[in-house]
Design a protein around this motif. Structure first.
Motif, PDB file in Angstrom:
ATOM      1  N   GLN A 253       0.831  -1.191   0.000  1.00  0.00           N
ATOM      2  CA  GLN A 253       0.000   0.000   0.000  1.00  0.00           C
ATOM      3  C   GLN A 253       0.865   1.240   0.000  1.00  0.00           C
ATOM      4  O   GLN A 253       1.949   1.252   0.587  1.00  0.00           O
ATOM      5  CB  GLN A 253      -0.905   0.024   1.238  1.00  0.00           C
ATOM      6  CG  GLN A 253      -1.908  -1.111   1.303  1.00  0.00           C
ATOM      7  CD  GLN A 253      -2.765  -1.028   2.561  1.00  0.00           C
ATOM      8  OE1 GLN A 253      -2.385  -0.388   3.527  1.00  0.00           O
ATOM      9  NE2 GLN A 253      -3.921  -1.660   2.529  1.00  0.00           N
TER      10      GLN A 253
ATOM     11  N   ARG B  41      -2.189   3.300  -4.051  1.00  0.00           N
ATOM     12  CA  ARG B  41      -1.875   1.939  -4.488  1.00  0.00           C
ATOM     13  C   ARG B  41      -2.294   0.982  -3.380  1.00  0.00           C
ATOM     14  O   ARG B  41      -1.854   1.106  -2.231  1.00  0.00           O
ATOM     15  CB  ARG B  41      -0.380   1.779  -4.753  1.00  0.00           C
ATOM     16  CG  ARG B  41      -0.016   0.380  -5.281  1.00  0.00           C
ATOM     17  CD  ARG B  41       1.454   0.252  -5.583  1.00  0.00           C
ATOM     18  NE  ARG B  41       2.249   0.276  -4.374  1.00  0.00           N
ATOM     19  CZ  ARG B  41       3.421   0.884  -4.273  1.00  0.00           C
ATOM     20  NH1 ARG B  41       3.925   1.546  -5.287  1.00  0.00           N
ATOM     21  NH2 ARG B  41       4.103   0.861  -3.134  1.00  0.00           N
TER      22      ARG B  41
ATOM     23  N   GLU C  74      -5.636  -1.704  -8.669  1.00  0.00           N
ATOM     24  CA  GLU C  74      -4.450  -1.611  -7.833  1.00  0.00           C
ATOM     25  C   GLU C  74      -4.004  -0.157  -7.667  1.00  0.00           C
ATOM     26  O   GLU C  74      -3.528   0.239  -6.607  1.00  0.00           O
ATOM     27  CB  GLU C  74      -3.320  -2.445  -8.422  1.00  0.00           C
ATOM     28  CG  GLU C  74      -2.064  -2.471  -7.560  1.00  0.00           C
ATOM     29  CD  GLU C  74      -0.981  -3.374  -8.113  1.00  0.00           C
ATOM     30  OE1 GLU C  74       0.144  -3.323  -7.589  1.00  0.00           O
ATOM     31  OE2 GLU C  74      -1.259  -4.114  -9.073  1.00  0.00           O
ATOM     32  N   ILE C  75      -4.145   0.646  -8.725  1.00  0.00           N
ATOM     33  CA  ILE C  75      -3.818   2.068  -8.682  1.00  0.00           C
ATOM     34  C   ILE C  75      -5.090   2.872  -8.901  1.00  0.00           C
ATOM     35  O   ILE C  75      -5.801   2.658  -9.880  1.00  0.00           O
ATOM     36  CB  ILE C  75      -2.770   2.442  -9.752  1.00  0.00           C
ATOM     37  CG1 ILE C  75      -1.487   1.634  -9.566  1.00  0.00           C
ATOM     38  CG2 ILE C  75      -2.484   3.940  -9.697  1.00  0.00           C
ATOM     39  CD1 ILE C  75      -0.725   1.966  -8.296  1.00  0.00           C
ATOM     40  N   SER C  76      -5.393   3.788  -7.967  1.00  0.00           N
ATOM     41  CA  SER C  76      -6.591   4.617  -8.080  1.00  0.00           C
ATOM     42  C   SER C  76      -6.195   6.085  -8.028  1.00  0.00           C
ATOM     43  O   SER C  76      -5.335   6.483  -7.225  1.00  0.00           O
ATOM     44  CB  SER C  76      -7.566   4.306  -6.936  1.00  0.00           C
ATOM     45  OG  SER C  76      -7.949   2.951  -6.942  1.00  0.00           O
TER      46      SER C  76
END
Length: 488
Positions: free
Chosen positions: A422, A434, A459-461
């Motif tokens: 994270q 992440r 996974e990536i925002s």
């Protein structure tokens, strides 16, 4: 005066802030912009990850037994994979009374202790035993792993306290008939000497014991109970992690004697040993053992004992208020390599080792010393750098996160290989997170107002915020929350 002033300030803060605002305020105070408060990484590491790894019952059905009989049936199934959720206390339910030494007496006898008869379950291969919350409790039920493989035991409390037993040379647990003996009073016994199994196949391997609690009681009769976790014969690829061992005499054993010549491979990490007044923390014979980030506190007996031809890599442990935390038997050629350990207020120490607080200590006798070598380096075998705790932080981290009630009891949340990676940062005027998919993200501003909340599917925002400021980001996965502070 200072304490009263501090109390007054705290009261004013609590009165001023709404609970959510107070939470955000405290998070903002505790977290710097650059640092990220991280929940420890609880994934499997160590020898249990090697040679194909350890998955337990992941390939099978998830079951929640309601009765002693159901639990025994699932646990002892020879090979069918099961994830067995244990969400309450289990015992035999057969009542009796014992004296302080475990002998059966009448309920009218002086000092009679009400208890239940004990039991031993023989664990089959491909099993996960998973406690739910802090409720999973095997009370006077021992587990034996005999020539089995691929077993995970997590988040369960164990004790043999007050188990009815008889002594004929050694203590043995009495069956419910009050006369038949059924085995040693171990909480968990791992061995590989079943005569019914061809000698070449006698091995117990790929086992992970994690976030469990083991205890009995500290009494004058040190033989009343046997080991909390004992390993004998050919045991391979075992990891014991984040467990809490306390109030007992003989804690852990690797190798039953000088003839038990197997290269056992065991990792012990982030375990908490507290008030073990006897010995075996653990006692090691032969084999390769990695002992890192363990915390030994107030143990007034013999600690980590390096015996015949063992090799132990002793790394970043913290030993406090203990009599003889690390020692050996020089004539047996036990070897141990000391790497970045801290000793505080310990009574007897190896040559060249001192207490960090300057407390006076006596040296080990020459016969109790050990060879300062090790025939393996753990990092050559498996990766663990990302789970290592700084030695000075070991007491706080291990006490906070060892034992039951820390990890999720959700069977779908068990992941033995994936690291929870994270991170939160700002890029091109966006908040970037992440995280593992299905993580819940909640973003608060400094007034305590929720400005964003969603379950993350990628996974990536990337998240757009309306204005600049300082925000607290809370990421929640499997009931574990991690907080971050970012300046936007």
């Amino acid at each position: 005066m200072f304490s009263n002033l501090a109390k007054l300030i705290l009261e004013r803060i609590v009165m001023k802030f709404h609970p959510i605002k107070l939470f955000v305020f405290l998070c903002a105070c505790l977290l710097s912009v650059e640092s990220q408060a991280q929940t420890p990484d609880f994934r499997m590491v160590g020898f249990a990850t090697l040679d194909g790894g350890t998955t337990g019952g992941a390939a099978g059905q998830t079951v929640t037994p309601e009765t002693f009989v159901e639990l025994k049936q699932y646990v002892e199934d020879p090979s069918t994979p099961y994830i067995i959720r244990i969400e309450k206390e289990f015992n035999t339910g057969v009542q009796t009374w014992v004296d302080a030494d475990g002998s059966i007496v009448t309920n009218e006898a002086a000092g009679a202790i009400e208890t239940t008869f004990g039991a031993i379950f023989k664990v089959g291969s491909n099993k996960t035993l998973l406690g739910v919350g802090d409720q999973g409790f095997l009370n006077r039920i021992g587990l034996v792993i005999q020539c089995q493989s691929n077993i995970i035991i997590r988040n369960i409390k164990f004790t043999m306290k007050n188990v009815p037993a008889t002594r004929d040379g050694e203590y043995k647990i009495l069956d419910t008939d009050g006369t038949t003996t059924i085995g040693d009073p171990d909480c968990i016994g791992i061995q590989a000497d079943a005569e019914s199994v061809p000698e070449a196949e006698r091995i117990s391997q790929h086992i992970w014991i994690d976030h469990c609690e083991f205890y009995n009681e500290n009494i004058d009769n040190k033989d009343r109970y046997d080991g909390l976790v004992d390993n004998k014969n050919n045991v391979q690829n075992l990891t014991i992690s984040w467990c809490y061992f306390h109030d007992h005499s003989k804690a852990l054993l690797s190798g039953k004697g000088s003839s038990d010549d197997y290269n056992r491979t065991i990792t012990f990490h982030h375990n908490y040993f507290y008030q073990v007044f006897g010995s075996r923390l653990p006692l090691l014979r032969f084999g390769q053992h990695h002992y890192f980030n363990n915390f030994m506190e107030n143990c007034e007996g013999d600690g980590l004992n390096l015996r015949i031809n063992t090799n132990c890599y002793i790394e970043r442990n913290y030993f406090k208020d203990s009599k003889k935390p690390v020692f050996g038997k020089l004539s047996e050629n036990g070897q141990g390599k000391l790497i970045d350990n801290i000793f505080k207020n310990c009574s007897r120490l190896p040559d060249g080792v001192t207490n960090v607080d300057g407390a006076k200590s006596e040296p080990l006798s020459s016969s109790e010393e050990f060879v300062r070598e090790c025939n393996f380096t753990p990092s050559d075998l498996y990766s663990y750098d990302d789970v290592l705790t700084a030695t000075e932080d070991v007491p706080e981290v291990v006490k906070a996160y060892s034992g039951v009630g820390v990890i999720s009891g959700d069977a779908t949340a068990i992941n033995t290989t994936q690291k929870l990676d994270q991170a939160v940062w700002v890029s091109d005027h966006e908040l970037v997170i992440r995280a593992v998919p299905n993580t819940t993200a909640v973003v608060y501003d400094l007034s305590g107002r929720t400005v964003y909340q969603a379950m993350l599917t990628d996974e990536i925002s990337h998240i757009q915020l309306n204005k600049k400021g300082i925000y607290v980001v809370r990421l929640i996965l499997n009931s574990q929350a991690t907080n971050y502070k970012v300046a936007f």
